[in-house]
Design an enzyme around this catalytic site. Structure first.
Site, short mmCIF file in Angstrom:
data_model
loop_
_atom_site.label_atom_id
_atom_site.label_comp_id
_atom_site.label_asym_id
_atom_site.label_seq_id
_atom_site.Cartn_x
_atom_site.Cartn_y
_atom_site.Cartn_z
CE LYS A 120 -2.35 1.52 3.62
NZ LYS A 120 -3.36 1.66 4.70
CG ASP A 138 -7.54 4.19 2.23
OD1 ASP A 138 -8.45 3.89 1.41
OD2 ASP A 138 -7.42 5.34 2.70
#
Length: 210
Positions: A120, A138
């Site tokens: 991420k 997210d």
């Protein structure tokens, strides 16, 4: 969800959010990298409060590395998991100095090899700092993607892959921040603000409210 509906969704989001960008304060790829590492399980606002004090003092790999773990902790101790994050940031600075001429890598493999940098974080840096078509999923993006049915998935990687496949090409770069900001301020977790949503009529969320 068909292609035309997805296109309409992103057209409306881009009109509602004309300047989709990260809410983390940064001025260089390195500052962004550090801010994103610090942002894990923390708010952007909380990270900004810390980096607004840190970056004027140290905003290069050499300068932060010179602070040492204990010195860095003094600046980031208000952020959750600051002990682990301080250790990772110092190690990352060391690797950037020794292996990358103090420059932030612009490829996934080298980024993910840095301490404290996962998929991420790498996606955020690649997209935001280098304009690459990546999607950092997210909690906000995961929620919006599943509620709207833009890219439903059981886990973040599944949603990421579907977004990269389903998002119209002209919106693939800004989509990351369009979805985050929509999820952060409109399609919120507990009580989504459906009445104020620009894509209300296109959303396939079964529990949406008027």
């Amino acid at each position: 969800m068909n292609k035309a509906k997805r296109l309409e969704i992103f057209q409306r989001l881009s009109e509602a959010i004309p300047e989709p960008e990260t809410e983390l304060n940064y001025s260089t790829p390195f500052e962004l990298l550090i801010a994103v590492i610090l942002s894990a399980q923390a708010t952007d606002k909380g990270v900004n409060l810390a980096t607004d004090k840190l970056f004027p003092v140290a905003n290069t790999p050499e300068a932060i590395f010179a602070l040492g773990v204990d010195g860095l902790k003094e600046y980031i101790k208000t952020i959750g998991l600051f002990n682990t994050k301080a250790a990772n940031v110092i190690k990352t600075c060391q690797q950037l100095i020794e292996r990358h001429n103090s420059e932030v890598p612009d490829n996934r493999a080298d980024l993910e090899a840095l301490p404290g940098v996962g998929r991420k974080t790498a996606n955020v840096v690649l997209n935001t700092a280098f304009g690459q078509p990546t999607m950092a999923v997210d909690t906000h993006i995961f929620r919006v993607s599943n509620r709207t049915k833009i890219a439903p998935g059981k886990n973040v990687l599944e949603v990421e892959k579907k977004l990269l496949k389903n998002v119209p090409k002209e919106y693939i770069i800004p989509a990351h921040h369009l979805l985050i900001l929509h999820g952060r301020y409109t399609c919120v977790a507990r009580k989504p603000r459906c009445g104020a949503c620009c894509i209300y009529d296109l959303c396939e969320f079964k529990e949406k409210t008027a």
